[in-house]
Design a protein around this motif. Structure first.
Motif, PDB file in Angstrom:
ATOM      1  N   MET A 175       0.738  -1.058   0.035  1.00 42.84           N
ATOM      2  CA  MET A 175       0.013  -0.039  -0.096  1.00 42.84           C
ATOM      3  C   MET A 175       0.905   1.224   0.023  1.00 42.84           C
ATOM      4  O   MET A 175       0.645   2.300  -0.660  1.00 42.84           O
ATOM      5  CB  MET A 175      -0.957   0.042   1.280  1.00 42.84           C
ATOM      6  N   ASP A 176       1.978   1.135   0.764  1.00 39.69           N
ATOM      7  CA  ASP A 176       2.899   2.351   0.566  1.00 39.69           C
ATOM      8  C   ASP A 176       3.522   2.657  -0.537  1.00 39.69           C
ATOM      9  O   ASP A 176       3.627   3.635  -0.942  1.00 39.69           O
ATOM     10  CB  ASP A 176       4.218   2.051   1.716  1.00 39.69           C
ATOM     11  N   ILE A 177       3.697   1.397  -1.430  1.00 40.29           N
ATOM     12  CA  ILE A 177       4.352   1.712  -2.790  1.00 40.29           C
ATOM     13  C   ILE A 177       3.440   2.159  -3.690  1.00 40.29           C
ATOM     14  O   ILE A 177       3.683   3.070  -4.370  1.00 40.29           O
ATOM     15  CB  ILE A 177       4.746   0.269  -3.178  1.00 40.29           C
ATOM     16  N   TRP A 178       1.925   1.887  -3.623  1.00 33.61           N
ATOM     17  CA  TRP A 178       1.273   2.361  -4.884  1.00 33.61           C
ATOM     18  C   TRP A 178       0.768   3.767  -4.328  1.00 33.61           C
ATOM     19  O   TRP A 178       0.372   4.809  -5.129  1.00 33.61           O
ATOM     20  CB  TRP A 178      -0.054   1.277  -4.989  1.00 33.61           C
ATOM     21  N   GLU A 179       0.747   4.133  -2.908  1.00 34.05           N
ATOM     22  CA  GLU A 179       0.341   5.320  -2.585  1.00 34.05           C
ATOM     23  C   GLU A 179       1.550   6.434  -3.182  1.00 34.05           C
ATOM     24  O   GLU A 179       1.238   7.667  -3.607  1.00 34.05           O
ATOM     25  CB  GLU A 179       0.296   5.726  -1.070  1.00 34.05           C
ATOM     26  N   ASN A 204     -13.770  -3.213  11.226  1.00 32.11           N
ATOM     27  CA  ASN A 204     -13.239  -2.707  12.260  1.00 32.11           C
ATOM     28  C   ASN A 204     -11.846  -2.823  11.769  1.00 32.11           C
ATOM     29  O   ASN A 204     -10.880  -1.752  12.013  1.00 32.11           O
ATOM     30  CB  ASN A 204     -13.262  -2.854  13.481  1.00 32.11           C
ATOM     31  N   ILE A 205     -11.049  -3.779  11.199  1.00 29.72           N
ATOM     32  CA  ILE A 205      -9.734  -3.868  11.113  1.00 29.72           C
ATOM     33  C   ILE A 205      -9.137  -2.728  10.081  1.00 29.72           C
ATOM     34  O   ILE A 205      -8.544  -2.194   9.994  1.00 29.72           O
ATOM     35  CB  ILE A 205      -9.487  -5.341  10.870  1.00 29.72           C
ATOM     36  N   ALA A 206     -10.148  -2.976   8.823  1.00 29.91           N
ATOM     37  CA  ALA A 206      -9.745  -1.979   7.661  1.00 29.91           C
ATOM     38  C   ALA A 206      -9.908  -0.728   8.172  1.00 29.91           C
ATOM     39  O   ALA A 206      -8.870   0.208   7.768  1.00 29.91           O
ATOM     40  CB  ALA A 206     -10.768  -2.441   6.477  1.00 29.91           C
ATOM     41  N   HIS A 207     -11.059  -0.281   8.865  1.00 26.33           N
ATOM     42  CA  HIS A 207     -11.297   0.927   9.262  1.00 26.33           C
ATOM     43  C   HIS A 207     -10.122   1.438  10.310  1.00 26.33           C
ATOM     44  O   HIS A 207      -9.537   2.689   9.726  1.00 26.33           O
ATOM     45  CB  HIS A 207     -12.400   1.203   9.996  1.00 26.33           C
ATOM     46  N   ASN A 208      -9.729   0.851  11.065  1.00 31.62           N
ATOM     47  CA  ASN A 208      -8.461   1.331  11.944  1.00 31.62           C
ATOM     48  C   ASN A 208      -7.309   1.282  11.131  1.00 31.62           C
ATOM     49  O   ASN A 208      -6.332   2.429  11.464  1.00 31.62           O
ATOM     50  CB  ASN A 208      -8.223   0.408  13.029  1.00 31.62           C
ATOM     51  N   PHE A 209      -6.891   0.472  10.128  1.00 32.67           N
ATOM     52  CA  PHE A 209      -5.623   0.442   9.338  1.00 32.67           C
ATOM     53  C   PHE A 209      -5.809   1.777   8.293  1.00 32.67           C
ATOM     54  O   PHE A 209      -4.658   2.380   8.380  1.00 32.67           O
ATOM     55  CB  PHE A 209      -5.732  -0.809   8.153  1.00 32.67           C
ATOM     56  N   LYS A 252      -3.251   5.017   8.196  1.00 35.27           N
ATOM     57  CA  LYS A 252      -2.459   5.769   7.253  1.00 35.27           C
ATOM     58  C   LYS A 252      -3.211   7.128   6.822  1.00 35.27           C
ATOM     59  O   LYS A 252      -2.870   7.466   5.808  1.00 35.27           O
ATOM     60  CB  LYS A 252      -3.114   4.702   5.986  1.00 35.27           C
ATOM     61  N   TRP A 253      -3.653   7.791   7.795  1.00 36.46           N
ATOM     62  CA  TRP A 253      -4.259   9.226   7.702  1.00 36.46           C
ATOM     63  C   TRP A 253      -5.405   9.455   6.930  1.00 36.46           C
ATOM     64  O   TRP A 253      -5.782  10.552   6.582  1.00 36.46           O
ATOM     65  CB  TRP A 253      -2.915  10.101   7.330  1.00 36.46           C
ATOM     66  N   TYR A 254      -6.209   8.186   6.678  1.00 34.74           N
ATOM     67  CA  TYR A 254      -7.509   8.438   5.816  1.00 34.74           C
ATOM     68  C   TYR A 254      -8.357   9.110   6.820  1.00 34.74           C
ATOM     69  O   TYR A 254      -8.359   8.651   8.148  1.00 34.74           O
ATOM     70  CB  TYR A 254      -7.944   7.241   5.296  1.00 34.74           C
ATOM     71  N   LYS A 255      -9.399   9.720   6.345  1.00 34.86           N
ATOM     72  CA  LYS A 255     -10.550  10.441   7.374  1.00 34.86           C
ATOM     73  C   LYS A 255     -11.806  10.111   6.857  1.00 34.86           C
ATOM     74  O   LYS A 255     -12.075  10.068   5.831  1.00 34.86           O
ATOM     75  CB  LYS A 255     -10.005  11.979   7.573  1.00 34.86           C
ATOM     76  N   ASN A 256     -12.605   9.979   8.103  1.00 32.35           N
ATOM     77  CA  ASN A 256     -14.183   9.626   7.637  1.00 32.35           C
ATOM     78  C   ASN A 256     -14.574  11.069   6.992  1.00 32.35           C
ATOM     79  O   ASN A 256     -14.466  12.125   7.378  1.00 32.35           O
ATOM     80  CB  ASN A 256     -15.172   9.362   8.852  1.00 32.35           C
ATOM     81  N   ARG A 257     -15.519  11.019   5.980  1.00 36.41           N
ATOM     82  CA  ARG A 257     -16.039  12.076   5.296  1.00 36.41           C
ATOM     83  C   ARG A 257     -17.636  12.009   5.582  1.00 36.41           C
ATOM     84  O   ARG A 257     -18.216  12.827   5.716  1.00 36.41           O
ATOM     85  CB  ARG A 257     -15.859  12.242   3.871  1.00 36.41           C
TER      86      ARG A 257
END
Length: 118
Positions: free
Chosen positions: A72-76, A96-101, A105-110
């Motif tokens: 994921m770091d590579i493709w970002e 919850n696992i994906a959400h926490n991940f 990674k600095w994603y935010k709920n919109r």
């Protein structure tokens, strides 16, 4: 139906699919498209297009190895190099696992979408 819908979205957009394979088994896969930003979203982001993650799959036998975090770091980094300013994705509320991940990674709920069977 889901696969057909995914293929239709890919067919009508610019797309990238990364797949990691171990001994002929798919262990990690991500599917992204460049999509047009809706007018509603343009009030928040000053862009016309963004990358949308349509699918992110990690085989449960490989999640503990954190390979997917490295990939994921590579493709970002690739997206940043290729003029990407925003990445959009959906996560199931129960995942919850994906959400926490993504939070890490600095994603935010919109927006939170709610549903009820009647």
């Amino acid at each position: 139906n889901y696969t057909n819908d995914l293929l239709e979205k890919i067919e009508n957009n610019n797309w990238i699919i990364y797949i990691a394979i171990d001994w002929n088994n798919v262990i990690w896969c991500i599917c992204l498209i460049i999509d047009k930003v809706d007018d509603e979203w343009k009030l928040e982001v000053n862009i016309d297009k963004w990358w949308v993650i349509l699918e992110l799959y990690v085989d449960q036998n490989y999640r503990w190895q954190q390979i997917w975090q490295k990939l994921m770091d590579i493709w970002e980094k690739y997206l940043i190099i290729n003029w990407c300013k925003y990445i959009y994705l959906d996560v199931f509320a129960w995942n919850n696992i994906a959400h926490n991940f993504y939070f890490k990674k600095w994603y935010k709920n919109r927006m939170i979408t709610m549903i009820k069977k009647v």
